[in-house]
Design a protein around this motif. Structure first.
Motif, mmCIF file in Angstrom:
data_model
loop_
_atom_site.group_PDB
_atom_site.id
_atom_site.type_symbol
_atom_site.label_atom_id
_atom_site.label_comp_id
_atom_site.label_asym_id
_atom_site.label_seq_id
_atom_site.Cartn_x
_atom_site.Cartn_y
_atom_site.Cartn_z
ATOM 1 N N ARG A 203 3.009 0.640 5.775
ATOM 2 C CA ARG A 203 1.935 -0.139 5.178
ATOM 3 C C ARG A 203 0.595 0.596 5.101
ATOM 4 N NH1 ARG A 203 4.876 -2.313 2.361
ATOM 5 N NH2 ARG A 203 5.873 -4.319 2.734
ATOM 6 N N SER A 204 0.410 1.674 5.879
ATOM 7 C CA SER A 204 -0.816 2.463 5.737
ATOM 8 C C SER A 204 -0.558 3.862 6.257
ATOM 9 C CB SER A 204 -1.988 1.822 6.482
ATOM 10 O OG SER A 204 -1.835 1.938 7.882
ATOM 11 N N LEU A 205 -1.410 4.803 5.835
ATOM 12 C CA LEU A 205 -1.231 6.193 6.250
ATOM 13 C C LEU A 205 -2.487 6.997 5.962
ATOM 14 C CD1 LEU A 205 -0.776 8.050 3.431
ATOM 15 C CD2 LEU A 205 1.363 6.760 3.418
ATOM 16 N N PHE A 239 3.770 1.471 10.318
ATOM 17 C CA PHE A 239 4.746 0.579 9.712
ATOM 18 C C PHE A 239 4.255 -0.869 9.785
ATOM 19 C CE2 PHE A 239 7.040 4.339 11.034
ATOM 20 C CZ PHE A 239 7.925 4.579 10.005
ATOM 21 N N GLU A 240 4.815 -1.713 8.944
ATOM 22 C CA GLU A 240 4.454 -3.126 8.923
ATOM 23 C C GLU A 240 4.640 -3.774 10.282
ATOM 24 O OE1 GLU A 240 5.154 -5.977 5.387
ATOM 25 O OE2 GLU A 240 6.893 -6.229 6.709
ATOM 26 N N ARG A 370 -3.852 2.206 2.094
ATOM 27 C CA ARG A 370 -3.031 1.040 2.408
ATOM 28 C C ARG A 370 -2.071 0.762 1.256
ATOM 29 N NH1 ARG A 370 -4.822 -0.768 7.035
ATOM 30 N NH2 ARG A 370 -6.986 -0.315 7.611
ATOM 31 N N LEU A 371 -0.829 0.450 1.619
ATOM 32 C CA LEU A 371 0.194 0.165 0.621
ATOM 33 C C LEU A 371 0.390 -1.318 0.472
ATOM 34 C CD1 LEU A 371 1.282 3.015 2.227
ATOM 35 C CD2 LEU A 371 2.736 2.894 0.222
ATOM 36 N N PRO A 372 0.825 -1.780 -0.700
ATOM 37 C CA PRO A 372 0.997 -3.218 -0.904
ATOM 38 C C PRO A 372 2.061 -3.808 -0.005
ATOM 39 C CG PRO A 372 1.930 -1.974 -2.738
ATOM 40 C CD PRO A 372 1.172 -0.988 -1.909
ATOM 41 N N GLY A 373 1.833 -5.015 0.471
ATOM 42 C CA GLY A 373 2.780 -5.696 1.340
ATOM 43 C C GLY A 373 3.672 -6.634 0.576
#
Length: 373
Positions: A203-205, A239-240, A370-373
């Protein structure tokens, strides 16, 4: 019988052909596919490979293959720049699509392909065959069963040395308009596929990447050509689930031939794997008596499905091409209405979102993405 149209006869093209020929001999429940049309250029080479691989017909025009009514499944093993155009044409023709990774040169292309796949309502699959290794499938089971307790961290690396020599000539892999990303698109995506299978969505990096050799000699000896994509990339991920992770990849790592390795640490143990020893899984489980602490090696065998479909004896080992045969079996079952092919285009898009987020973060100086959830 599913009619196969195979486009491309290189490393992965031959891997596909071997899998189509082997799948029904290995898995009795899978009907043998019909090898309908093979495509490559020039035409005489396509004819030669069609005879070698056992295809009924050859063509030098992939559009001819897509339009052929004998073809039900279009298998794309071409250089990356052709994936999008071929896949979209196949969807328009109502064909199932089996595409090697990555989907597209850019994230926008990958999103377009995934959207078109959903609209077409056909079966899709993307070539992440390391997910099908019986040793890795056992690692998934161990994690889900709580064999190492609560997962705390994932650390993974994927390295090869196929571009480690600075004297290696420039090729299409160095050009963004033909290859897209470099080490991330070629290898890093495989590591992401394993990481997310074990730990859930990233979810983020934050990330960094490097081009080790800014130029390479042109094949014709006429000067140097620019390397437009990355040789090395590293990311710290979250990770989520809250689990932290580290992913790193290099295509210039001398001595590494096919290293796709990870350690997953939990509150009660650890699992470790390395594709260079693909029939072994290391498991450490904490015991009250620390004098007895130590890892044990689990050798793949019939107890680790679907190893037994290939060989009745443990420890004899499967190979890289066998993973593709397992992948093809799942795809053909899905086309027959038995389960879902995985990863399909939608799942592959989630992998490509991560590798492009790594590149975006690195270009922005390592800022968190941030990546979409």
């Amino acid at each position: 019988m599913v009619g196969i149209g195979l486009i491309g006869t290189g490393f992965m093209g031959k891997c596909h052909a071997l899998a189509y020929r082997a799948v029904s001999a290995v898995f009795a429940d899978v009907a043998p596919p019909r090898l309908a049309v093979l495509c490559d250029t020039p035409a005489d080479e396509a004819e030669a490979f069609a005879r070698q691989f056992g295809f009924a017909r050859a063509t030098a025009d992939w559009r001819d293959l897509v339009a052929d009514p004998a073809v039900d499944l279009v298998a794309i093993t071409t250089p990356n720049k052709l994936h999008r155009e071929i896949a979209l044409a196949a969807f328009a023709a109502g064909k199932h699509v089996y595409c090697e990774k990555p989907l597209g040169l850019t994230l926008a292309e990958a999103e377009e392909m995934a959207t078109a796949a959903a609209a077409a309502g056909v079966v899709t699959q993307v070539g992440y065959n390391y997910l099908k290794n019986p040793a890795f499938l056992h690692a998934e089971r161990l994690v889900s069963e709580g064999a190492i307790g609560r997962v705390l961290q994932f650390r993974g690396v994927v390295d090869e040395d196929y571009m480690a020599d600075p004297a290696l000539p420039w090729s299409w892999r160095c050009r963004a308009q033909e290859a897209g990303l470099g080490a991330l698109g070629d290898m890093g995506c495989h590591l992401v596929s394993l990481a997310q299978a074990l730990c859930g969505p990233i979810r983020s990096l934050c990330a960094d990447m490097q081009t080790a050799y800014a130029t390479r000699p042109m094949p014709d000896g006429a000067g140097e050509g620019p390397v437009e994509n990355e040789d090395i990339a590293t990311a710290l991920v979250r990770f989520e689930s809250g689990v932290s992770g580290m992913l790193t990849t290099s295509r210039v790592a001398w001595g590494r031939k096919g290293r796709l390795a990870f350690e997953i640490h939990g509150s009660a143990g650890m699992i470790a794997f390395d594709q260079e020893r693909m029939n072994e899984l290391r498991l450490f489980q904490a015991e009250p008596d620390r004098a007895r602490h130590g890892s044990r090696t689990i050798l793949s065998g019939p107890a680790h499905e679907p190893y037994g479909a290939f060989c009745p004896a443990p420890g004899h080992g499967l190979g890289f091409n066998d993973q593709k045969t397992i992948e093809v079996a799942g795809l053909l079952r899905a086309i027959a209405g038995e389960g879902r092919a995985s990863p399909d285009f939608a799942q592959a898009l989630s992998i490509e979102r991560v590798i492009h987020a790594i590149a975006d973060s690195a270009r922005a100086g390592g800022s968190r993405v941030r990546l979409p959830g």
